[in-house]
Scaffold this active site. Structure first.
Site, mmCIF file in Angstrom:
data_model
loop_
_atom_site.group_PDB
_atom_site.id
_atom_site.type_symbol
_atom_site.label_atom_id
_atom_site.label_comp_id
_atom_site.label_asym_id
_atom_site.label_seq_id
_atom_site.Cartn_x
_atom_site.Cartn_y
_atom_site.Cartn_z
ATOM 1 N N SER A 209 49.272 52.557 35.380
ATOM 2 C CA SER A 209 50.463 52.265 35.574
ATOM 3 C C SER A 209 51.262 51.957 34.300
ATOM 4 O O SER A 209 50.542 52.258 32.958
ATOM 5 C CB SER A 209 50.521 51.195 36.601
ATOM 6 N N ASN A 210 52.420 51.354 34.442
ATOM 7 C CA ASN A 210 53.195 50.785 33.215
ATOM 8 C C ASN A 210 53.705 49.333 33.298
ATOM 9 O O ASN A 210 53.691 48.801 34.403
ATOM 10 C CB ASN A 210 53.954 51.845 32.681
ATOM 11 N N ALA A 211 54.360 48.835 32.371
ATOM 12 C CA ALA A 211 54.816 47.592 32.361
ATOM 13 C C ALA A 211 56.063 47.289 33.253
ATOM 14 O O ALA A 211 56.852 46.266 33.174
ATOM 15 C CB ALA A 211 54.942 47.091 31.067
#
Ligand code: CTP
Length: 401
Positions: A209-211
């Site tokens: 995923s990412n931030a």
């Protein structure tokens, strides 16, 4: 007289300065122009003008305390019913309270609870207005998206000449017109927003995923709703709560986001803020992978491009977001052309900037060389600035059609 205040619901908050008497004259003008005006006043304002004056002018109850009819929760009800709030006159004390979130009387509590546009018309002695504390507090409010109607130079109550007179009625009415126009700028429009990250699982407990937190998309959804749009938010996994009055479809993966977005009916405006994972693991293990000593190699396959699919299918005005670390603007312009977008908002995400609840900085690009720097500000403020400009671009496109 053609005025946006005709038929509008205005919440007038009066704090305690000598210019409170001018708020009574302003109330009369607003009522004559067809506005429905609710007045809330502080105890100090009541020293200058009585509540009776305002209730006679508006033919409505006037609110002076939080405690009169607590079962009606007046501080929430009044701001929910109004389209715009105006603090006039705004004293140095009330400005300071607003800047610091102090809610210790009806007016300060109302304004803290307001999600509608709030206009602030300061009036005080020049020395108080120019004091560094007042100026710092005004700068805080300006940065948070409050609309300041600057005071004028002239004769002050202390028989001095200086800056601090309440803005003239025409300027206050013009500012109200602009705020009301903005508050209806998306009335009847359908807006589709994608937001948040996606998660691409390679076993039941692990994912890529990412931030992204979805904060920008949620701010845009709230602002579009406040401007009268019917909003659908396709939201990836986040702990943030979407606005209650926005239809939200929660999704986890890019494929689900793609399907949910394409299942929506025709929109007038599409804004894609989602940080969609570009790849997903080719295989997802149905049970948790046990670790051994060897390295793990996960083959990734391309995810669908949600925005490109939406842009290809729809007649909506389409705005993308570009998260770039290098060479921001040329890269974003290329993305805009390649995905068939009408405009793209670029943010610099080098060093994790741009993610989360803090401030962001955006530049909006469109066409061959259209460019507007939306500046550095909180996400709700940037959302309002972005929708202002998108409104102008949509109207221009409509005019061309
Ligand atoms: N986007 C999307 N679906 C994807 C990838 C991106 O809808 N699979 C949208 C994003 O919501 C954003 C825009 O496309 O509005 C640009 O995304 P960006 O993060 O800049 O990445 P990419 O276009 O994938 O380009 P790159 O990763 O190569 O920089």
């Amino acid at each position: 007289m053609d005025s946006k205040v005709t038929g509008a619901r205005v919440l007038l908050c009066v704090s305690g300065g000598i210019a409170a008497y001018k708020a009574a004259a302003l109330t009369s003008t607003l009522v004559q122009r067809g506005a429905v005006v609710d007045v809330a006043m502080t105890a100090h304002a009541e020293r200058f003008v009585t509540a009776l004056t305002f209730s006679a002018l508006t033919a409505r109850p006037v609110y002076t305390t939080l405690w009169d009819a607590p079962e009606q929760i007046p501080h929430i009800r009044l701001v929910r019913q109004a389209q715009v709030a105006l603090l006039a006159p705004a004293t140095a004390n009330m400005i300071a309270k607003l800047a610091y979130g102090i809610a210790d009387d009806l007016v300060s509590t109302l304004l803290l609870a307001a999600r509608i546009p709030v206009l602030i018309a300061p009036a005080m002695n020049e020395a108080m207005y120019e004091d560094a504390a007042t100026q710092a507090n005004l700068a805080i409010l300006r940065a948070r998206g409050y609309e300041l109607i600057e005071p004028e130079r002239g004769f002050l109550a202390e028989r001095e000449y200086g800056t601090g007179r309440l803005a003239g009625e025409e300027r206050i009415l013009a500012a109200l017109d602009v705020a009301l126009l903005r508050s209806r700028s998306l009335a009847g429009k359908r807006v589709l927003i994608t937001a948040g990250p996606t998660r691409e699982a390679f076993d039941p407990v692990r994912f890529i995923s990412n931030a992204s937190t979805g904060a920008m998309g949620i701010a845009l959804a709230r602002e579009a709703r406040a401007r009268g749009a019917e909003v659908t938010l396709i939201l990836g996994p986040t702990l943030l709560e979407p606005p209650g009055d926005v239809a939200t479809v929660r999704v986890t993966t890019a494929c689900r986001m793609h399907d949910a977005a394409l299942a929506q009916g025709e929109s007038d405006l599409i804004i894609a803020t989602a940080a969609v994972a570009d790849w997903r693991p080719a295989e997802t293990s149905p049970s948790k992978r046990k670790k051994g000593d060897e390295d793990l190699v996960v083959r990734m396959v391309r995810n669908p491009d949600v925005l490109a699919a939406l842009a290809a299918r729809r007649r909506a005005f389409v705005v993308g977001f570009a998260a770039e670390t290098d060479d921001h603007e040329p890269a974003a312009r290329a993305k805009c052309a390649q995905k068939g977008l009408d405009a793209i908002a670029v943010n610099d995400v080098s060093g994790e900037r741009g993610f989360g609840l803090g401030e962001n900085a955006l530049v909006l690009l469109w066409g061959q060389d259209g460019r507007l720097d939306l500046g550095r500000a909180s996400k709700p403020v940037l959302a309002a600035r972005l929708l202002d400009e998108v409104g102008v671009l949509m109207a221009a496109r409509h005019g061309e059609a």
